[in-house]
Design an enzyme around this catalytic site. Structure first.
Site, short mmCIF file in Angstrom:
data_model
loop_
_atom_site.label_atom_id
_atom_site.label_comp_id
_atom_site.label_asym_id
_atom_site.label_seq_id
_atom_site.Cartn_x
_atom_site.Cartn_y
_atom_site.Cartn_z
N CYS A 175 0.71 -1.09 -0.03
CA CYS A 175 -0.11 0.44 -0.36
C CYS A 175 0.72 0.91 -0.05
O CYS A 175 1.81 0.87 -0.01
CB CYS A 175 -0.81 0.42 1.19
SG CYS A 175 -1.74 -0.99 1.27
N ARG B 148 2.62 0.64 -5.52
CA ARG B 148 2.45 0.59 -4.43
C ARG B 148 1.76 -0.71 -4.35
O ARG B 148 1.16 -1.21 -3.19
CB ARG B 148 2.79 0.50 -3.25
CG ARG B 148 4.19 1.45 -3.51
CD ARG B 148 4.68 2.79 -2.57
NE ARG B 148 4.10 2.16 -1.29
CZ ARG B 148 5.13 1.67 -0.42
NH1 ARG B 148 6.67 1.98 -1.33
NH2 ARG B 148 5.57 0.76 0.53
N TRP C 190 -2.75 -2.21 -1.22
CA TRP C 190 -2.99 -3.40 -2.51
C TRP C 190 -3.55 -4.52 -0.74
O TRP C 190 -2.22 -4.94 -0.12
CB TRP C 190 -1.54 -3.83 -2.30
CG TRP C 190 -1.28 -5.43 -2.75
CD1 TRP C 190 -0.72 -5.82 -4.35
CD2 TRP C 190 -0.80 -6.42 -2.17
NE1 TRP C 190 -0.90 -6.90 -4.19
CE2 TRP C 190 0.38 -7.49 -3.20
CE3 TRP C 190 -0.05 -6.65 -0.69
CZ2 TRP C 190 -0.09 -8.32 -3.09
CZ3 TRP C 190 0.84 -8.05 -0.88
CH2 TRP C 190 1.19 -9.04 -2.11
N ASN D 284 0.01 1.20 6.35
CA ASN D 284 0.30 0.39 5.38
C ASN D 284 1.28 -0.58 5.82
O ASN D 284 1.67 -0.27 7.15
CB ASN D 284 1.56 1.66 4.14
CG ASN D 284 2.63 0.46 3.95
OD1 ASN D 284 3.67 0.63 3.28
ND2 ASN D 284 2.58 -0.76 2.90
N GLY D 285 1.10 -1.99 6.33
CA GLY D 285 1.41 -3.03 6.53
C GLY D 285 0.74 -3.44 7.25
O GLY D 285 -0.39 -3.35 6.05
N GLU E 273 14.42 -15.26 -15.24
CA GLU E 273 13.84 -13.46 -15.60
C GLU E 273 13.50 -13.56 -16.44
O GLU E 273 11.61 -12.40 -16.52
CB GLU E 273 15.34 -12.45 -15.53
CG GLU E 273 14.73 -11.35 -15.59
CD GLU E 273 13.72 -10.42 -14.48
OE1 GLU E 273 14.14 -10.83 -13.74
OE2 GLU E 273 13.39 -9.18 -14.72
N LYS F 22 9.52 -12.27 -16.58
CA LYS F 22 8.57 -10.64 -16.42
C LYS F 22 7.27 -11.20 -17.52
O LYS F 22 6.27 -11.16 -17.91
CB LYS F 22 9.66 -10.51 -18.05
CG LYS F 22 9.57 -8.74 -17.59
CD LYS F 22 10.77 -8.03 -16.37
CE LYS F 22 10.01 -8.48 -15.44
NZ LYS F 22 11.10 -8.46 -14.57
N GLU G 299 4.35 -12.26 -16.31
CA GLU G 299 3.49 -11.45 -14.94
C GLU G 299 3.27 -9.80 -15.88
O GLU G 299 2.24 -9.99 -15.03
CB GLU G 299 4.46 -10.85 -13.65
CG GLU G 299 5.82 -9.74 -14.51
CD GLU G 299 6.60 -9.06 -12.97
OE1 GLU G 299 7.63 -8.99 -12.89
OE2 GLU G 299 6.25 -8.46 -12.41
N HIS H 116 15.75 -33.12 -18.31
CA HIS H 116 15.90 -34.17 -17.26
C HIS H 116 14.02 -34.46 -16.79
O HIS H 116 14.11 -33.74 -15.63
CB HIS H 116 16.42 -33.92 -15.89
CG HIS H 116 17.96 -33.49 -16.06
ND1 HIS H 116 18.91 -35.30 -16.79
CD2 HIS H 116 18.92 -32.95 -16.93
CE1 HIS H 116 19.56 -34.92 -16.69
NE2 HIS H 116 20.15 -33.91 -16.60
N LYS I 102 4.05 -2.90 -6.76
CA LYS I 102 5.68 -2.63 -6.83
C LYS I 102 6.81 -3.01 -5.53
O LYS I 102 7.99 -3.60 -5.63
CB LYS I 102 5.89 -1.56 -7.35
CG LYS I 102 7.15 -0.50 -7.57
CD LYS I 102 7.94 -1.14 -8.79
CE LYS I 102 9.57 -1.21 -9.05
NZ LYS I 102 9.65 -2.07 -10.70
C1 F6R Z 1 9.35 -9.02 -11.05
C2 F6R Z 1 9.83 -7.62 -9.25
C3 F6R Z 1 9.71 -8.23 -8.32
C4 F6R Z 1 10.93 -7.52 -7.84
C5 F6R Z 1 10.72 -8.39 -6.14
C6 F6R Z 1 11.87 -7.50 -5.13
O1 F6R Z 1 9.27 -7.32 -12.03
O2 F6R Z 1 9.42 -6.66 -9.65
O3 F6R Z 1 9.47 -9.52 -9.39
O4 F6R Z 1 12.15 -8.08 -7.95
O5 F6R Z 1 9.24 -7.91 -5.31
O6 F6R Z 1 11.81 -6.22 -5.44
P1 F6R Z 1 12.82 -5.04 -4.62
O7 F6R Z 1 13.68 -5.29 -6.18
O8 F6R Z 1 12.58 -4.05 -4.58
O9 F6R Z 1 13.16 -6.22 -3.26
#
Ligand code: F6R
Length: 619
Positions: free
Chosen positions: A2, A27, A75, A101-102, A493, A497, A500, A516, A614
């Site tokens: 949030c 967020r 969120w 937030n939390g 990765e 990407k 997601e 395997h 995020k």
């Molecule tokens: C995917 C993404 C997440 C973050 C993860 C860690 O695109 O952005 O997987 O990488 O939540 O976030 P940080 O780097 O802020 O600890």
């Protein structure tokens, strides 16, 4: 999770609160709401399920006047996304409004206690106990500040909280384990979960510490500890501009941030390479020299960067492991006082990563945060911090921060190797990777090649091939990404990407692992994307053929000079020849573009994919 924002100043607060919420939507965007202390002194609340746009639409017919207010973008953690569960939350009498937030861990016990005392609840959230606790203290005769203290003292868990009280010009706020920044402006003062919320109004900030309590009004602010004793905090100036955090001509932040990589990478590396060696001014020359092993802890994309970094360290003879932070935190591995635990986290606020960092702080190991956010919890809690300097990243899918994390870890690898060489303590390499590789790549201490990476990235971002392939393969049932060496974390990765932001089935595998088990899933309807780096590519070529012989089309992503691979695969995304250690960064930019265009075709919410946020500030 949030985002919270608060504003006390002259003139109406509502527009600045809404601008703040728009900038905090990364967020969370399950709901948005505001509470403003109106001209009559009472509190007006407006909140809506959905993004800030839904709140703005609701406010079109209902102007909220008032100079003091708080806002929230959610969120969901406790209770579904709905109007009722949206913040701000108030007490029965609407005297107190809170944004949070939390997570309040003891909310069940507090809720039953408050219910027994006659309080009625209207939401399923953990947050709602807070305004009721404050209201109970006010009823008992406490003033607003004392009531705020009394209420927050009862909370167990993590929180950043801001509160308005009817008839009061002052906003009260505090934090414990969730971020909260104070912004000092000309006409108003602000609080927010992150700087972009108020950066267009002021760049003067104070990064608050856990347990700081702030009283904020139009004229200024006071910070005290939980006992009311004033504490001094440094005022800092934010170096990036509000424009850096805006979309500009782009339709999505993600695309803007992919294109920004040449610039952000230059920022990461600038001034950090001298005479072919990395110079990290954060560390005195001898610092880190006695490190015997490195344990990286991270989540998601940052974990993939950490895996990449650990491969680079191992190739320089340094023992290194990357672990998922959510595993390490509660199942740590043995460390010594010569272990360096490195938390890799873009935001510096990821709860799982912070939990790992805190676990490491309890051990004899030294800790380092590799992060993008100065003043973040990780930067402050670790013994040291290495900033990746990528600039603000708003799109939920991490892009430019991955490249900058890898570049920063490459610098760190070089720095650590320099220390070890000085001590003549190098672990014997097997095989010796400082020699030329079979396919002509040369590895070892070419850290100055990092300086050429931004130009190579420029070539990739201006190549339109990924857009074409995203359309060509739009009908596939699954997308598998394979790679080895630094190509393996890049394959993971690429898959992360892709899934997601497109919501399609995508998985990443170590190329040699395909046979395997996963090969059973490979059919003509499965696209296989193979990452090549110029090192051990002939082995990946076997894996490409294994997939092709099951009918799967293969897209190769690799260096311009990889002739045999190019002749074998069905399509090829090419990048300029660079040191194999760095090639993964270039391959990854192609994969970012592939995912982006595939999501665009499907009309997905690219900057705010469903169910994600995020900054994941809950464990
Ligand atoms: C995917 C993404 C997440 C973050 C993860 C860690 O695109 O952005 O997987 O990488 O939540 O976030 P940080 O780097 O802020 O600890």
């Amino acid at each position: 999770m949030c985002g919270i924002v608060a504003r006390a100043g002259f003139g109406d607060a509502i527009d600045e609160l809404l601008a703040g919420l728009q900038n905090l939507e990364y967020r969370g965007y399950d709901s948005a709401g505001v509470a403003v202390r109106d001209e009559s002194g009472g509190i007006s609340v407006c909140k809506r399920e959905g993004e800030t746009d839904a709140l703005e639409a609701a406010l079109e017919d209902r102007r909220l006047g008032g100079a003091v207010g708080i806002g929230h973008t959610r969120w969901s953690t406790h209770g579904a996304p709905s109007d009722a569960n949206a913040h701000p939350h108030t007490d029965d009498t609407n005297r107190v409004a809170i944004v949070h937030n939390g997570i309040i861990r003891n909310h069940d016990a507090l809720r039953s206690e408050l219910r027994d005392a006659g309080h009625e609840f209207t939401s399923e959230t953990d947050t709602e106990v807070i305004p009721h606790l404050v209201a109970a203290a006010l009823e008992d005769g406490a003033g607003p500040e004392a009531a705020f203290h009394e209420a927050t003292e009862r909370l167990a868990g993590s929180y950043a909280i801001a509160m308005v009280v009817d008839g009061e010009d002052t906003i009260y706020a505090t934090r414990n384990g969730s971020p909260l920044v104070l912004g000092i402006g000309e006409n108003a003062n602000y609080l927010a979960s992150d700087v972009p919320a108020f950066l267009e109004f002021t760049d003067r900030v104070v990064y608050l510490e856990d347990d700081d309590v702030v009283a904020l009004d139009a004229d200024g602010y006071q910070i005290t500890d939980q006992d009311g004793t004033p504490v001094d905090r440094t005022v800092e100036t934010v170096e990036w501009s509000a424009g850096d955090a805006r979309k500009g001509v782009y339709s999505h932040f993600m695309r803007k941030e992919i294109d920004e990589q040449p610039v952000s990478l230059r920022q990461t590396v600038d001034g950090r390479i001298e005479d072919g060696r990395s110079v990290l001014e954060e560390f005195p020359p001898e610092y880190l020299d006695d490190v015997s092993d490195v344990v990286f802890v991270a989540c998601g994309t940052s974990y993939h960067a950490a895996m990449y970094g650990s491969t680079l360290l191992r190739r320089r003879g340094i023992q290194a492991t990357a672990l998922r932070a959510n595993e390490f935190a509660h199942d740590p591995m043995p460390v010594t006082d010569r272990t360096l635990v490195v938390a890799v986290t873009q935001s510096g606020e990821t709860a799982d990563t912070l939990a790992s960092l805190r676990a490491a702080k309890e051990s004899p190991a030294r800790t380092l945060a590799v992060t993008n956010v100065v003043g973040s919890s990780a930067a402050r809690e670790a013994d040291d911090a290495l900033f990746i300097r990528a600039g603000p990243e708003i799109g939920v899918a991490a892009t430019k921060t991955f490249s900058s994390q890898v570049a920063a870890l490459a610098l760190l690898a070089d720095h650590l190797e320099t220390g070890r060489t000085a001590q003549s303590e190098d672990r014997e390499m097997w095989p010796d990777t400082t020699e030329a590789t079979a396919d002509g790549g040369v590895e070892g201490t070419q850290i100055d090649e990092l300086g050429t990476l931004p130009d190579a990235v420029e070539t990739v971002v201006s190549d339109g091939s990924a857009a074409r392939l995203a359309t060509q393969y739009a009908e596939a049932e699954s997308y598998f990404f394979i790679g080895r060496g630094v190509g393996y974390p890049v394959a993971l990765e690429g898959a992360l990407k892709f899934k997601e932001i497109t919501y399609e089935h995508a998985e990443g595998f170590a190329a040699g692992e395909l046979k395997h088990g996963p090969l059973a899933l490979v059919t003509p309807a499965t696209v296989v994307v193979a990452v090549l780096t110029g090192r051990n590519d002939e082995r990946t070529l076997h894996n490409i053929r294994e997939a092709q012989s099951r009918g799967a089309p293969v897209i190769g992503v690799g260096p311009a000079s990889a002739t045999e691979v190019r002749q074998t695969v069905d399509d090829y995304l090419e990048f300029p020849d660079v040191n194999p250690n760095l090639a993964g960064v270039l391959a990854n930019v192609h994969l970012q573009l592939l995912a982006y265009h595939a999501a665009e075709i499907r009309d997905r919410a690219i900057d705010k994919p469903r169910n994600l946020a995020k900054s994941v500030t809950v464990e």
